[in-house]
Design an enzyme around this catalytic site. Structure first.
Site, PDB file in Angstrom:
ATOM      1  N   ASN A  12      -5.525  -6.187   5.507  1.00 62.96           N
ATOM      2  CA  ASN A  12      -4.576  -6.753   4.544  1.00 62.96           C
ATOM      3  C   ASN A  12      -3.207  -6.124   4.806  1.00 62.96           C
ATOM      4  OD1 ASN A  12      -3.153  -7.682   2.356  1.00 62.96           O
ATOM      5  ND2 ASN A  12      -4.176  -6.359   0.865  1.00 62.96           N
ATOM      6  N   LYS A  14      -0.446  -6.873   3.530  1.00 63.92           N
ATOM      7  CA  LYS A  14       0.430  -6.917   2.350  1.00 63.92           C
ATOM      8  C   LYS A  14       1.809  -7.457   2.749  1.00 63.92           C
ATOM      9  CE  LYS A  14      -2.143  -3.046   0.502  1.00 63.92           C
ATOM     10  NZ  LYS A  14      -2.252  -2.071  -0.558  1.00 63.92           N
ATOM     11  N   HIS A  96      -6.404  -9.521  -5.607  1.00 65.10           N
ATOM     12  CA  HIS A  96      -6.100  -8.140  -5.221  1.00 65.10           C
ATOM     13  C   HIS A  96      -5.495  -7.418  -6.428  1.00 65.10           C
ATOM     14  CE1 HIS A  96      -4.206  -4.734  -3.245  1.00 65.10           C
ATOM     15  NE2 HIS A  96      -5.029  -4.962  -2.231  1.00 65.10           N
ATOM     16  N   GLU A  98      -3.060  -5.588  -6.711  1.00 62.64           N
ATOM     17  CA  GLU A  98      -1.592  -5.714  -6.809  1.00 62.64           C
ATOM     18  C   GLU A  98      -1.209  -7.045  -7.441  1.00 62.64           C
ATOM     19  OE1 GLU A  98      -0.855  -4.717  -2.721  1.00 62.64           O
ATOM     20  OE2 GLU A  98      -1.570  -2.696  -3.145  1.00 62.64           O
ATOM     21  N   GLU A 168     -12.537  -2.481  -4.861  1.00 67.90           N
ATOM     22  CA  GLU A 168     -11.374  -1.661  -4.542  1.00 67.90           C
ATOM     23  C   GLU A 168     -10.930  -0.890  -5.788  1.00 67.90           C
ATOM     24  OE1 GLU A 168      -9.108  -3.233  -0.944  1.00 67.90           O
ATOM     25  OE2 GLU A 168      -8.389  -4.355  -2.653  1.00 67.90           O
ATOM     26  N   GLY A 174      -3.968   2.704  -1.484  1.00 66.15           N
ATOM     27  CA  GLY A 174      -2.659   3.189  -1.037  1.00 66.15           C
ATOM     28  C   GLY A 174      -2.338   4.603  -1.480  1.00 66.15           C
ATOM     29  N   SER A 214      -7.858   3.286   0.711  1.00 68.95           N
ATOM     30  CA  SER A 214      -7.584   4.410   1.616  1.00 68.95           C
ATOM     31  C   SER A 214      -8.639   4.599   2.710  1.00 68.95           C
ATOM     32  CB  SER A 214      -7.381   5.700   0.814  1.00 68.95           C
ATOM     33  OG  SER A 214      -6.266   5.559  -0.044  1.00 68.95           O
TER      34      SER A 214
HETATM   35  C1  PEP Z   1      -5.791  -2.906   0.091  1.00 69.72           C
HETATM   36  O1  PEP Z   1      -4.665  -3.295   0.258  1.00 69.72           O
HETATM   37  O2  PEP Z   1      -6.648  -3.699  -0.222  1.00 69.72           O
HETATM   38  C2  PEP Z   1      -6.085  -1.482   0.302  1.00 69.72           C
HETATM   39  C3  PEP Z   1      -7.297  -1.078   0.141  1.00 69.72           C
HETATM   40  O3  PEP Z   1      -5.039  -0.666   0.681  1.00 69.72           O
HETATM   41  P1  PEP Z   1      -5.182   0.792   1.355  1.00 69.72           P
HETATM   42  O4  PEP Z   1      -6.195   0.683   2.445  1.00 69.72           O
HETATM   43  O5  PEP Z   1      -3.813   1.106   1.852  1.00 69.72           O
HETATM   44  O6  PEP Z   1      -5.647   1.742   0.287  1.00 69.72           O
END
Ligand code: PEP
Length: 251
Positions: A12, A14, A96, A98, A168, A174, A214
């Site tokens: 992803n 983003k 997601h 976000e 998640e 992040g 992460s």
């Molecule tokens: C994500 O964007 O779904 C995500 C898990 O981000 P990150 O791997 O940066 O934590």
């Protein structure tokens, strides 16, 4: 230990990337020899989709959008599922955290989008997960099951063949703070159990439940070793060549 379904390794990106950085990264992804059965996914911004379509040549990869609204029309600034379909996009990330946090996507909005996307022939990566506050208040199970139940209420049983769940935890996205393999496994197992009871053992056995938060080249392997972790949805680390190691970790 029952056999795991085909894993998914999803990048992803983003709201990141330039023409040059994307082309360089795709060259790197294209060059990986992948010998095991895995579905790799790359999700660039809407405007970068055609570049990825032109440059991504790896047969194990598909291209996904990161969001969509259900129908075309007078919705300034949006991109719809029919437009994406017409552009040859067949995968979508929906819900997601976000999108939920910054754009007000409720469980009901997310569930409706998942249902509409599946109806329109997309494969969907549907995201769920609790905040730190919710985890500390022992509400993780309640939150993720409510999010999953909202989707289940909107889709027929057959639709689950086209849905991948991504757990998640918001506190891990992040932040560099990855869930331990045990923490992730506990939630994944609970989700699979819930799907077994509410939807069917056949659906549960085939359902890919991804972990996201992460994930990187160093921690992916121990996470994937857990029975109910079927791959990853990756943000930050998917913008680097090390994403190849995450793909390899799903072996
Ligand atoms: C994500 O964007 O779904 C995500 C898990 O981000 P990150 O791997 O940066 O934590």
């Amino acid at each position: 230990m029952s056999a795991k379904p085909q894993p998914v390794a999803a990048a992803n990106w983003k709201c990141n990337g330039s023409r040059a950085s994307i082309e360089k990264l795709l060259e790197c992804f294209n060059g990986q020899e992948i010998t095991h059965d895995v579905q790799c996914v790359v999700a660039p911004t809407f405007v970068h989709l055609p570049i990825v379509q032109a440059k991504l040549s790896h047969p194990k990869y598909v291209i996904s959008a990161q969001n969509a609204i259900s129908k075309s029309g007078a919705f300034t600034g949006e991109v719809s599922m029919p437009i994406l379909k017409d552009m040859g996009i067949n995968w979508l990330i929906i819900g997601h955290s976000e999108r939920r946090t910054y754009y007000g996507e409720t469980n009901e909005i997310v569930a409706q989008k998942v249902a509409d996307a599946v109806k329109q022939g997309f494969m969907v990566i549907a995201c769920i997960g609790e905040t730190l506050q919710q985890r500390e208040a022992n509400q993780t199970a309640k939150v993720v099951l409510t999010q999953t139940a909202a989707i289940a209420k909107m889709v027929p049983k057959e639709a689950w063949a086209n849905i991948v769940l991504a757990y998640e935890p918001v506190w891990a996205i992040g932040t560099g703070k990855v869930a331990t393999p045990e923490q992730a496994q506990e939630v994944h197992a609970m989700l699979r159990q819930w799907v077994t009871e509410k939807i069917g053992a056949d659906v549960a056995a085939k359902l890919r439940i991804l972990y996201g938060g992460s994930v990187n080249a160093a921690n992916a392997k121990v996470l994937y070793a857990k029975q109910d972790i079927n791959g990853f949805l990756v943000g930050g680390a998917s913008l680097k060549p090390g994403f190849r190691d995450i793909v390899s970790a799903t072996q």
